[in-house]
Design an enzyme around this catalytic site. Structure first.
Site, PDB file in Angstrom:
ATOM      1  N   HIS A 112      -1.009   2.158  -5.447  1.00  0.00           N
ATOM      2  CA  HIS A 112      -0.751   3.515  -5.914  1.00  0.00           C
ATOM      3  C   HIS A 112       0.630   3.890  -5.410  1.00  0.00           C
ATOM      4  O   HIS A 112       1.218   3.166  -4.590  1.00  0.00           O
ATOM      5  CB  HIS A 112      -1.794   4.522  -5.389  1.00  0.00           C
ATOM      6  CG  HIS A 112      -1.987   4.462  -3.892  1.00  0.00           C
ATOM      7  ND1 HIS A 112      -1.061   4.952  -2.999  1.00  0.00           N
ATOM      8  CD2 HIS A 112      -2.979   3.930  -3.139  1.00  0.00           C
ATOM      9  CE1 HIS A 112      -1.476   4.750  -1.769  1.00  0.00           C
ATOM     10  NE2 HIS A 112      -2.646   4.103  -1.821  1.00  0.00           N
ATOM     11  N   THR A 123      -6.563   3.592  -2.499  1.00  0.00           N
ATOM     12  CA  THR A 123      -6.404   2.210  -2.033  1.00  0.00           C
ATOM     13  C   THR A 123      -7.524   1.284  -2.491  1.00  0.00           C
ATOM     14  O   THR A 123      -7.267   0.192  -3.016  1.00  0.00           O
ATOM     15  CB  THR A 123      -6.307   2.183  -0.497  1.00  0.00           C
ATOM     16  OG1 THR A 123      -5.136   2.893  -0.097  1.00  0.00           O
ATOM     17  CG2 THR A 123      -6.237   0.764   0.032  1.00  0.00           C
ATOM     18  N   ASP A 158       0.845  -1.192   0.000  1.00  0.00           N
ATOM     19  CA  ASP A 158       0.000   0.000   0.000  1.00  0.00           C
ATOM     20  C   ASP A 158       0.885   1.249   0.000  1.00  0.00           C
ATOM     21  O   ASP A 158       1.518   1.566   0.994  1.00  0.00           O
ATOM     22  CB  ASP A 158      -0.899  -0.019   1.241  1.00  0.00           C
ATOM     23  CG  ASP A 158      -2.121   0.864   1.108  1.00  0.00           C
ATOM     24  OD1 ASP A 158      -2.018   1.913   0.443  1.00  0.00           O
ATOM     25  OD2 ASP A 158      -3.176   0.510   1.662  1.00  0.00           O
ATOM     26  N   ASP A 166      -9.346  -3.077   6.064  1.00  0.00           N
ATOM     27  CA  ASP A 166     -10.411  -3.979   5.637  1.00  0.00           C
ATOM     28  C   ASP A 166     -10.498  -4.062   4.112  1.00  0.00           C
ATOM     29  O   ASP A 166     -10.599  -5.147   3.535  1.00  0.00           O
ATOM     30  CB  ASP A 166     -11.759  -3.570   6.240  1.00  0.00           C
ATOM     31  CG  ASP A 166     -12.073  -2.080   6.123  1.00  0.00           C
ATOM     32  OD1 ASP A 166     -11.499  -1.395   5.247  1.00  0.00           O
ATOM     33  OD2 ASP A 166     -12.903  -1.593   6.912  1.00  0.00           O
ATOM     34  N   ARG A 167     -10.425  -2.920   3.420  1.00  0.00           N
ATOM     35  CA  ARG A 167     -10.527  -2.936   1.955  1.00  0.00           C
ATOM     36  C   ARG A 167      -9.348  -3.642   1.301  1.00  0.00           C
ATOM     37  O   ARG A 167      -9.469  -4.186   0.209  1.00  0.00           O
ATOM     38  CB  ARG A 167     -10.685  -1.520   1.411  1.00  0.00           C
ATOM     39  CG  ARG A 167      -9.592  -0.526   1.804  1.00  0.00           C
ATOM     40  CD  ARG A 167     -10.003   0.895   1.414  1.00  0.00           C
ATOM     41  NE  ARG A 167      -9.010   1.915   1.711  1.00  0.00           N
ATOM     42  CZ  ARG A 167      -8.909   2.569   2.858  1.00  0.00           C
ATOM     43  NH1 ARG A 167      -9.756   2.285   3.845  1.00  0.00           N
ATOM     44  NH2 ARG A 167      -7.981   3.494   3.046  1.00  0.00           N
ATOM     45  N   HIS A 173       1.906   8.737   4.116  1.00  0.00           N
ATOM     46  CA  HIS A 173       1.034   9.904   4.280  1.00  0.00           C
ATOM     47  C   HIS A 173       1.604  10.860   5.319  1.00  0.00           C
ATOM     48  O   HIS A 173       1.606  12.081   5.128  1.00  0.00           O
ATOM     49  CB  HIS A 173      -0.357   9.472   4.719  1.00  0.00           C
ATOM     50  CG  HIS A 173      -1.273   9.114   3.596  1.00  0.00           C
ATOM     51  ND1 HIS A 173      -1.784  10.058   2.728  1.00  0.00           N
ATOM     52  CD2 HIS A 173      -1.768   7.923   3.199  1.00  0.00           C
ATOM     53  CE1 HIS A 173      -2.565   9.455   1.845  1.00  0.00           C
ATOM     54  NE2 HIS A 173      -2.563   8.153   2.098  1.00  0.00           N
TER      55      HIS A 173
END
Length: 544
Positions: A349, A75, A34, A158-159, A305
């Protein structure tokens, strides 16, 4: 004695020939990091060992020019696109959260109020893949083998666990920051499997966070990143100043310690541990039917981030992630067998630079003054149409118009859109503004417009879409520090795309490939049907 050695030689030969001639891999492992830039493979390579990223690069196949082929690069859409082989226009996961113009509310990509959490309270457990409108490569594997193939998805987010696992997996498990446990929902099962109950009892989150966080190597050797103390980095680690070392024992009692685990390399470590527990607990790769383990390492996104791509923190996360990959692949060799498994690694990404850092170096980047912009546009709408309430919602670089009010006022919808587009184009930092009707029907060849069109779902998306200039971010990051992603610029789209193991030859290519080519490549490798919405193509360089 000679006959004895000859029999051993023959047995070993038969074993190796059998391993090389299996018709399909026993296990496919999909790894999504991620928020990973392609350049991280090389900027930090002097700190990597020989058995993590370098093993994939030297013995596998690397697509050096792999990109996301749509906007927004978030995401949810990223995980869905990798596994469905198509873009948000088709699979329907148009953002992490989006404005539902029919229900007049924000909708989360994996929300499902019809299910309940298993070992997790509240909305954290009310999750499923029902918003994804295409099958995944994992779905197709289960259909091909009529559910004899096992599929498991694992991530902190979760995603990140749910979307790759698809609509009919054996399980999808994600991290509950309230309890420090991995949980699931009743969409999948009504109780946790015994192996996961045992895993949660180990209380790893608590044990890891008690260690704090210091650099793996001496910080002075991290010459590939900027200085450690930078005022424009975020404060996501409980307000602790963004400098090493981090001592979490100093935190205020009100700070949720397990939320902070996500913003440390400990999040990657617990994800690996969970993956290995699933490997054993579900007996993955133990028979002639191909299984699939979908892993997403979520922590690099939280860290990226907060601190940005040139921070000491992100460098340390990737140095440590290299060790996690080494540990994972060593376990696959031991438990599934060398030559019996296939792995791919990509990212959902990449990430933008912190504009303040680039400005410091003399670049022309800046932040959008979105609050001032919204106020100015409201004033212009009032002057032109007699009301400032014609905009219903602004989110994900889209404007949703209040069509009911426009009709009641007997205004012309196209006139309102044309007026807004002209006004928005006046603001510094704005790159382009489009009428969504134009985007929805776009058939031209301009790449920047094609990217918007590929991420635009006519039924769910907004009425006006816009993009910022390269390097610019929104006002939130001006006020809170850190950075983000979501654009169609190369710093957000260019990601790793690596394949290794059974059926994969050694090599690389600089040919352009969208990440939507991953699912059809794996499908072709396994001789199963392509996902239902697939628009990508099998990567010929890898399969020829």
């Amino acid at each position: 004695m000679n006959k004895f050695f000859l029999s051993i030689l023959l047995a070993l030969s038969a074993f190796f020939v059998s391993a090389q001639n299996i018709k399909k891999p026993k296990l496919v492992v999909g790894v999504i990091v991620d928020q990973m830039r392609y350049e991280y493979l090389y900027r930090f390579e002097n700190h990597y060992g020989d058995h993590g990223f370098k093993r994939l690069l030297s013995d596998g196949f690397s697509f050096k020019n792999a990109h996301y082929n749509y906007i927004p690069t978030y995401t949810g859409p990223g995980h869905a696109s990798v596994y469905t082989g198509t873009t948000p226009r088709v699979h329907g996961i148009i953002a992490n959260d989006w404005y539902d113009k029919f229900e007049k509310r924000s909708r989360y990509c994996v929300e499902d109020s019809d299910v309940k959490g298993v070992d997790g309270d509240g909305k954290v457990g009310q999750r499923s893949p029902k918003n994804m409108k295409s099958t995944t490569v994992t779905d197709e594997l289960r259909l091909f083998y009529q559910n004899r193939s096992k599929v498991v998805g694992i991530a902190l987010k979760d995603r990140g666990a749910i979307l790759p696992a698809g609509h009919q997996p054996n399980g999808a498990y994600w991290f509950d920051a309230q309890s420090g446990n991995f949980i699931t929902s009743t969409f999948y099962r009504n109780s946790l499997p015994k192996w996961l109950v045992k895993f949660n009892k180990r209380k790893l989150a608590e044990a890891y966070m008690s260690k704090g966080w210091d650099t793996y190597k001496p910080i002075e050797t991290y010459v590939e990143s900027a200085r450690d103390d930078r005022s424009y980095e975020g404060k996501e680690l409980g307000g602790i100043p963004p400098v090493f070392p981090y001592d979490f024992k100093q935190l205020d009692a009100s700070i949720k310690l397990f939320e902070l685990l996500k913003v440390t390399p400990h999040g990657n470590t617990i994800t690996t541990e969970m993956s290995l527990a699933a490997l054993d607990g579900e007996d993955l790769g133990k028979d002639e039917v191909t299984d699939f383990l979908a892993i997403s390492y979520s922590s690099p996104d939280y860290v990226g981030h907060a601190f940005g791509p040139y921070s000491k923190e992100i460098q340390d996360v990737y140095i440590r992630l290299d060790l996690e990959l080494e540990r994972l692949m060593k376990a696959l060799d031991e438990k599934v067998g060398k030559g019996n498994w296939t792995i791919f690694l990509t990212a959902d990404h990449a990430v933008a630079d912190i504009p303040a850092y680039l400005k410091e170096l003399g670049h022309g980047t800046d932040y959008m003054k979105s609050g001032e912009q919204k106020k100015a546009i409201s004033q212009k709408l009032e002057e032109r149409f007699g009301t400032s309430d014609l905009i219903e919602n602004i989110s994900n670089h889209q404007i949703f118009l209040n069509k009911k009010l426009i009709a009641e006022r007997e205004l012309d919808l196209n006139e309102v859109k044309t007026f807004l587009i002209a006004e928005m184009n006046q603001h510094a930092g704005m790159s382009a503004v489009f009428d969504a009707a134009t985007i929805s029907n776009y058939a031209g060849h301009d790449l920047d417009v094609k990217l918007i069109a590929a991420g635009h779902n006519a039924r769910m998306s907004g009425d006006i879409v816009y993009t910022y200039q390269a390097g610019w971010l929104g006002q939130w990051h001006l006020e809170n520090g850190g950075t983000t992603h979501g654009s169609g610029y190369s710093y957000d789209t260019h990601v790793p795309m690596l394949f290794y193991g059974w059926g994969i030859k050694q090599g690389s290519t600089v040919n352009y490939h969208p990440i939507t080519d991953i699912a059809p490549t794996i499908s072709t490798l396994l001789n199963i049907k392509l996902p239902s919405g697939c628009t990508g193509q099998p990567a010929a360089e890898l399969l020829d």
